[in-house]
Design an enzyme around this catalytic site. Structure first.
Site, mmCIF file in Angstrom:
data_model
loop_
_atom_site.group_PDB
_atom_site.id
_atom_site.type_symbol
_atom_site.label_atom_id
_atom_site.label_comp_id
_atom_site.label_asym_id
_atom_site.label_seq_id
_atom_site.Cartn_x
_atom_site.Cartn_y
_atom_site.Cartn_z
ATOM 1 N N ASP A 107 -5.497 22.439 26.469
ATOM 2 C CA ASP A 107 -4.386 22.321 27.419
ATOM 3 C C ASP A 107 -3.541 21.082 27.155
ATOM 4 O O ASP A 107 -4.055 19.958 27.112
ATOM 5 C CB ASP A 107 -4.920 22.273 28.856
ATOM 6 N N ASP A 164 -9.453 12.613 26.354
ATOM 7 C CA ASP A 164 -9.456 12.743 24.889
ATOM 8 C C ASP A 164 -9.600 11.388 24.185
ATOM 9 O O ASP A 164 -9.736 11.344 22.960
ATOM 10 C CB ASP A 164 -8.160 13.405 24.402
ATOM 11 N N ASP A 177 -4.121 14.923 24.291
ATOM 12 C CA ASP A 177 -3.029 14.449 25.137
ATOM 13 C C ASP A 177 -3.481 13.749 26.413
ATOM 14 O O ASP A 177 -2.726 12.986 27.000
ATOM 15 C CB ASP A 177 -2.122 15.626 25.528
ATOM 16 N N LYS A 223 -16.082 13.598 25.170
ATOM 17 C CA LYS A 223 -15.842 14.373 23.948
ATOM 18 C C LYS A 223 -16.239 13.589 22.695
ATOM 19 O O LYS A 223 -16.594 14.180 21.671
ATOM 20 C CB LYS A 223 -14.373 14.790 23.867
ATOM 21 N N ASP A 243 -7.966 19.318 21.256
ATOM 22 C CA ASP A 243 -7.932 19.635 22.674
ATOM 23 C C ASP A 243 -7.131 20.933 22.845
ATOM 24 O O ASP A 243 -6.422 21.363 21.922
ATOM 25 C CB ASP A 243 -7.268 18.471 23.417
#
Length: 232
Positions: free
Chosen positions: A10, A182, A178, A155, A8
């Site tokens: 950000d 995710d 995070d 994802k 990931d």
């Protein structure tokens, strides 16, 4: 044995101000230089992801729009999953609702998106979910934006579709993130890790949680599993 990294952006390879962690970037470049496949994954639009791949120094593969779009390599075809037409209908319904209240949603790069649509977190996400409860879309809160996406797209589903194009299977990947968006990619990958600032649900589903936050936690996790990459 690990053959690829899926990360990931950000909150994972950035700091708390959303600036790229330079140590994390250098580590990613080192992995890529050694032939380890690096795939960047984000809710951002594909054009942003392509630029980021070039700036960081990866081989060009990415998952964008929270799994709605993916590409393998710089010359690869852009694969679109989901139905943006149904997302657009849901967005119009949402916009009509808030315009009646004198509010306008702040859209993020709508003309550069192919699968989902995103807007600023200026309205309560649970309210958005309530308004769209009868629509065939899911509402994602990444902590940075609210996204409307076709149901069943994430994802993780993108990883399942992307891996064979790289000659791999999802179990070959080390995934780290995070945010709530995710979860599926961490569960789908061979090993899933979380940084210390991750949402509690991410930590609960991860096989390893770093003691450090943000990009420093990413570096910590990669260094811990580095021997698994070398074993390839």
């Amino acid at each position: 044995m690990l053959k690829a990294l899926l990360t990931d952006i950000d909150g994972t390879i950035t700091n708390s101000s959303r600036r790229l962690d330079t140590e994390a970037v250098e580590l990613i470049r080192s992995l890529a230089d050694q032939g380890i496949i690096v795939v960047l994954a984000s809710g951002n639009a594909p054009c942003f992801m392509e630029a980021l791949c070039k700036m960081i120094g990866t081989q060009g593969s990415f998952i964008a729009e929270n799994g709605g779009v993916f590409r393998v390599g710089y010359a690869g075809k852009l694969h679109v999953q989901g139905d943006q037409a149904e997302v657009l209908r849901a967005l119009e319904l949402l916009q009509d609702h808030y315009r009646k209240e004198g509010m306008e949603l702040e859209l993020f790069s709508p003309t550069y998106r192919f699968a989902d649509l995103a807007f600023a977190r200026t309205v309560p996400v649970e309210e958005v979910r309530s308004i769209l409860r009868d629509q065939p879309v899911q509402v994602l809160d990444t902590g940075y934006a609210i996204h409307l996406q076709s149901k069943g797209i994430n994802k993780g589903t993108a990883l399942v579709a992307l891996a064979p194009e790289l000659g791999l299977v999802p179990a070959d990947f080390f995934a780290i993130g995070d945010s709530l968006n995710d979860i599926e990619m961490l569960r789908t990958a061979g090993i899933g890790a979380a940084v210390a600032n991750a949402h509690p649900a991410i930590k609960a589903g991860a096989q390893y949680t770093a003691e450090k936050e943000y990009g420093k936690g990413f570096v910590e996790a990669i260094k811990k599993y580095y021997p698994y990459f070398l074993a390839r």
